[in-house]
Design an enzyme around this catalytic site. Structure first.
Site, mmCIF file in Angstrom:
data_model
loop_
_atom_site.group_PDB
_atom_site.id
_atom_site.type_symbol
_atom_site.label_atom_id
_atom_site.label_comp_id
_atom_site.label_asym_id
_atom_site.label_seq_id
_atom_site.Cartn_x
_atom_site.Cartn_y
_atom_site.Cartn_z
ATOM 1 N N GLU A 20 69.822 38.335 25.078
ATOM 2 C CA GLU A 20 69.462 36.918 25.130
ATOM 3 C C GLU A 20 70.471 36.125 24.322
ATOM 4 O O GLU A 20 71.095 36.649 23.384
ATOM 5 C CB GLU A 20 68.067 36.684 24.541
ATOM 6 C CG GLU A 20 66.931 37.268 25.342
ATOM 7 C CD GLU A 20 65.577 37.110 24.658
ATOM 8 O OE1 GLU A 20 65.579 36.785 23.434
ATOM 9 O OE2 GLU A 20 64.540 37.289 25.309
ATOM 10 N N HIS A 78 59.671 33.466 24.579
ATOM 11 C CA HIS A 78 58.656 33.618 23.534
ATOM 12 C C HIS A 78 59.126 33.098 22.199
ATOM 13 O O HIS A 78 58.389 33.083 21.241
ATOM 14 C CB HIS A 78 58.285 35.101 23.386
ATOM 15 C CG HIS A 78 59.481 35.979 23.156
ATOM 16 N ND1 HIS A 78 60.164 35.992 21.984
ATOM 17 C CD2 HIS A 78 60.121 36.822 24.008
ATOM 18 C CE1 HIS A 78 61.187 36.840 22.086
ATOM 19 N NE2 HIS A 78 61.189 37.344 23.297
ATOM 20 N N LEU A 109 81.062 41.582 26.406
ATOM 21 C CA LEU A 109 80.585 42.876 26.919
ATOM 22 C C LEU A 109 81.452 43.343 28.086
ATOM 23 O O LEU A 109 81.799 44.529 28.190
ATOM 24 C CB LEU A 109 79.126 42.757 27.354
ATOM 25 C CG LEU A 109 78.092 42.659 26.235
ATOM 26 C CD1 LEU A 109 76.751 42.149 26.754
ATOM 27 C CD2 LEU A 109 77.902 44.023 25.561
ATOM 28 N N ASP A 162 84.577 42.540 28.632
ATOM 29 C CA ASP A 162 85.888 42.921 28.095
ATOM 30 C C ASP A 162 85.835 44.281 27.406
ATOM 31 O O ASP A 162 86.842 45.012 27.375
ATOM 32 C CB ASP A 162 86.381 41.862 27.112
ATOM 33 C CG ASP A 162 86.681 40.531 27.797
ATOM 34 O OD1 ASP A 162 86.842 40.525 29.040
ATOM 35 O OD2 ASP A 162 86.739 39.506 27.091
ATOM 36 N N VAL A 191 79.161 43.995 33.902
ATOM 37 C CA VAL A 191 78.426 42.739 33.748
ATOM 38 C C VAL A 191 78.485 41.964 35.055
ATOM 39 O O VAL A 191 79.585 41.645 35.547
ATOM 40 C CB VAL A 191 79.009 41.891 32.603
ATOM 41 C CG1 VAL A 191 78.210 40.597 32.437
ATOM 42 C CG2 VAL A 191 79.018 42.685 31.299
ATOM 43 N N PRO A 192 77.350 41.634 35.657
ATOM 44 C CA PRO A 192 77.348 40.879 36.911
ATOM 45 C C PRO A 192 77.758 39.429 36.680
ATOM 46 O O PRO A 192 77.856 38.968 35.531
ATOM 47 C CB PRO A 192 75.901 40.978 37.385
ATOM 48 C CG PRO A 192 75.105 41.160 36.141
ATOM 49 C CD PRO A 192 75.982 41.957 35.201
ATOM 50 N N THR A 193 77.967 38.710 37.760
ATOM 51 C CA THR A 193 78.346 37.293 37.647
ATOM 52 C C THR A 193 77.136 36.399 37.421
ATOM 53 O O THR A 193 77.275 35.256 37.006
ATOM 54 C CB THR A 193 79.074 36.845 38.925
ATOM 55 O OG1 THR A 193 78.232 37.132 40.062
ATOM 56 C CG2 THR A 193 80.409 37.588 39.074
ATOM 57 N N SER A 194 75.932 36.925 37.710
ATOM 58 C CA SER A 194 74.704 36.159 37.512
ATOM 59 C C SER A 194 73.540 37.132 37.389
ATOM 60 O O SER A 194 73.669 38.311 37.726
ATOM 61 C CB SER A 194 74.460 35.202 38.690
ATOM 62 O OG SER A 194 74.196 35.950 39.870
#
Length: 613
Positions: free
Chosen positions: A231, A273, A297, A299, A304-307
């Protein structure tokens, strides 16, 4: 913390602060996974002990309840997980107490908002003593097919849909407990499922970090790939970035940091929350943004996805690549056993019919407020109802006219006490002086109520009613009773006589003449009294006879009772109930009187006993 697996199929836990639903969910998960023993060894409910009944599949089991953490740990030395459902006010103290127990290895803290200074102390102690903290502000974690904490993964239907009843190949760690359930489902759709999932909690200072668990997963042979959900806010993800850069993680890591939309807001934003500035999901500087963390992350070597929408396909691609390379053998699918439905649930869904064990027609406490014979408690107070009205609702199941309820109250007042010498009062006094409690003293007095003390009200009503209804003259009635060897109940007094009438009887008769539409039974009782007085001066109507006959007039004259209902009321013993209720006031008073006066143990005087052979 690295090492490896922290749970297994034999892991047992101690559950702090009894909560029925999460414990039952743990036990249902155990049964679903085919565990031989329940995962909850004991419950700690401060100040309480004994057992709590729960279900392990179809079998009802009793789980021990202990008053202290120390007692529970001593009783269950193999239970090494402490699940803390205490509030944020006491979570830190109870967690520290658990960490100090040599048998406890893992502590899960469910409460959010634990003060930062307390959280830091807990983390410091845990790290120094090679112990693991999950949370604060966590829903816990799960090892598929083996063990789960509290409400982790939600309902049984969700657990089955996510295939958590058997181990998969994916290690998952998240800050968010709510999003964990979503990701369990996603991972189950595109991989062979979760091996272990952990929600570290959303507070600023979690007891264990994302990287702690990723490094741990890296050492578990059954885990072939990892999925991380971070997050925005805080810097926890950067410890994972460093671990990846240093080559400490050899297995594929798919990662995504939620909160990329934060840049659309002009001011600092809180998410999910995280309801206070102490908590983790709060946008701050650029380095704490979701975009910066995702790029770092990526790099460092994470996938890691684009979305977020693309996260599912990236997990799927990573898993399928491992399968193609032969790194993930097929996981045999199993059919979990069905969890028996609770009776309440089955009844609510209309699947079963179950007989009730008690019938109640006078009161109902299931709504917003209790009701007496359908009348809400607030209505009783707002309309100024008295004790007589409450009796009419609870005893007669209807609202009687005010003159009736007032008569009931008069009877209670007149019968509340008759001095310390009558048998009931005497018994209560002797019992109180023996040092017994209020209830014991009251009951000892009530036990004397019967045909010779108080119970004559019922008998007077029965006999007067029978004689009047059969049309017997006073002569026929009295002489008929004499032949049977039965004294006429309600007639006769040790002190009162023709010239010294009982004031209570006169008050009742005066009230009835003024308010009752009919007093036929009382008038018949007076005619009987006239006849008995011709035989002896003390054969006057006593208060039992007055109440008994007048209650017959109340029931018949009010027009609210059928003949069958009147017969039933007299037969059941309602009038004796009125005397019991009334006299309880006096018996309680005598008990308090003796206690207040600090009277010693009563011993009857020798001179008042006739000793004879």
């Amino acid at each position: 913390m690295a090492t490896g697996q922290i749970f297994s199929k034999t892991t047992q836990a101690l559950f702090y602060n009894y909560k029925q639903l999460p414990i039952q969910r743990m036990l249902d998960f155990d049964f679903l996974c085919g565990r031989e023993t329940p995962s909850v060894a004991g419950i700690i409910n401060p100040g309480s002990d004994g057992f709590q009944k729960l279900f392990f599949g179809q079998e009802e089991i009793a789980i021990p309840v202990h008053p202290t953490i120390e007692a529970a740990c001593n009783a269950h030395p193999t239970a090494d997980v402490f699940i803390n459902f205490a509030s944020f006010r006491s979570a830190a103290a109870s967690s520290m107490s658990a960490l100090k127990q040599p048998t406890v290895r893992v502590v899960a803290i469910i409460a959010e908002g634990v003060p930062e200074s307390d959280a830091k102390q807990l983390i410091s102690y845990a790290r120094a003593n090679n112990k693991v903290i999950i949370g604060p502000a966590t829903v816990g974690g799960v090892q598929a097919g083996a063990f789960k904490i509290g409400d982790t993964a939600g309902t049984i239907d969700n657990i089955i849909q996510c295939k958590l009843y058997r181990p998969g190949s994916v290690g998952f760690v998240s800050k968010s407990g709510g999003m964990s359930n979503e990701l369990y489902n996603t991972i189950a759709r595109v991989t062979d499922g979760i091996y272990e999932g952990i929600a570290i909690g959303g507070d600023v200072f979690p007891g264990s970090t994302l990287s702690d668990h990723i490094l741990r997963f890296n050492n578990i042979p059954q885990v072939k790939m990892m999925v991380v959900l971070g997050e925005l806010g805080g810097s926890d993800e950067y410890s994972l970035v460093e671990a990846l850069k240093q080559g400490k993680v050899q297995k594929p890591v798919v990662a995504w940091v939620s909160g990329t939309c934060a840049r659309l807001f002009k001011s600092e934003v809180q998410f999910g929350h995280a309801v206070s500035c102490k908590q983790g999901a709060k946008s701050g500087g650029e380095l704490e943004s979701a975009q910066a963390k995702n790029q770092a992350l990526r790099d460092a070597g994470a996938v890691v996805p684009t979305s977020f929408e693309a996260l599912e396909s990236v997990i799927k691609e990573t898993f399928e690549k491992l399968v193609e390379e032969g790194n993930i053998p097929p996981v045999p699918e199993v059919t979990p056993p069905p969890i028996p439905e609770d009776l309440k649930t089955a009844i609510k869904s209309g699947k079963v019919r179950a007989p009730t064990h008690i019938i109640s027609t006078i009161s109902d406490d299931r709504g917003e407020e209790p009701c007496y014979a359908g009348v809400p408690m607030s209505t009783i107070i707002e309309r100024g109802y008295g004790v007589g009205d409450v009796i009419s609702l609870l005893w007669f199941k209807r609202s009687l006219p005010r003159y009736c309820t007032q008569f009931i109250e008069i009877c209670i007042m007149l019968c509340a006490d008759h001095g310390p010498c009558v048998s009931g009062a005497h018994n209560s006094i002797v019992t109180a002086r023996a040092g017994k409690d209020l209830v014991s003293s009251l009951v000892s007095g009530l036990l004397t109520i019967g045909p010779r003390f108080g119970g004559a009200i019922d008998d007077a009503a029965r006999y007067f009613k029978d004689a009047y209804d059969r049309g017997l003259t006073p002569y026929e009635f009295v002489e008929g009773m004499k032949k049977k060897g039965i004294r006429v109940p309600g007639i006769g007094h040790r002190i009162k006589s023709r010239d010294n009438r009982d004031k209570r009887v006169q008050l009742l008769q005066k009230y009835a003449h003024t308010h009752f539409p009919s007093v036929k039974y009382m008038e018949y009782a007076v005619q009987v009294e006239t006849y008995t007085l011709s035989k002896a001066n003390n054969l006057v109507m006593n208060v039992d006879g007055a109440i008994g006959s007048l209650f017959l007039d109340l029931l018949s004259g009010s027009g609210m009772f059928s003949k069958q209902e009147i017969d039933e009321i007299v037969e059941i013993g309602y009038l004796n109930g009125l005397f019991v209720l009334a006299r309880s006031i006096g018996l309680i008073g005598h008990t308090f009187d003796q206690k207040r006066l600090k009277q010693p143990l009563y011993r009857h005087p020798w001179e008042d006993v006739l000793y004879t052979k």
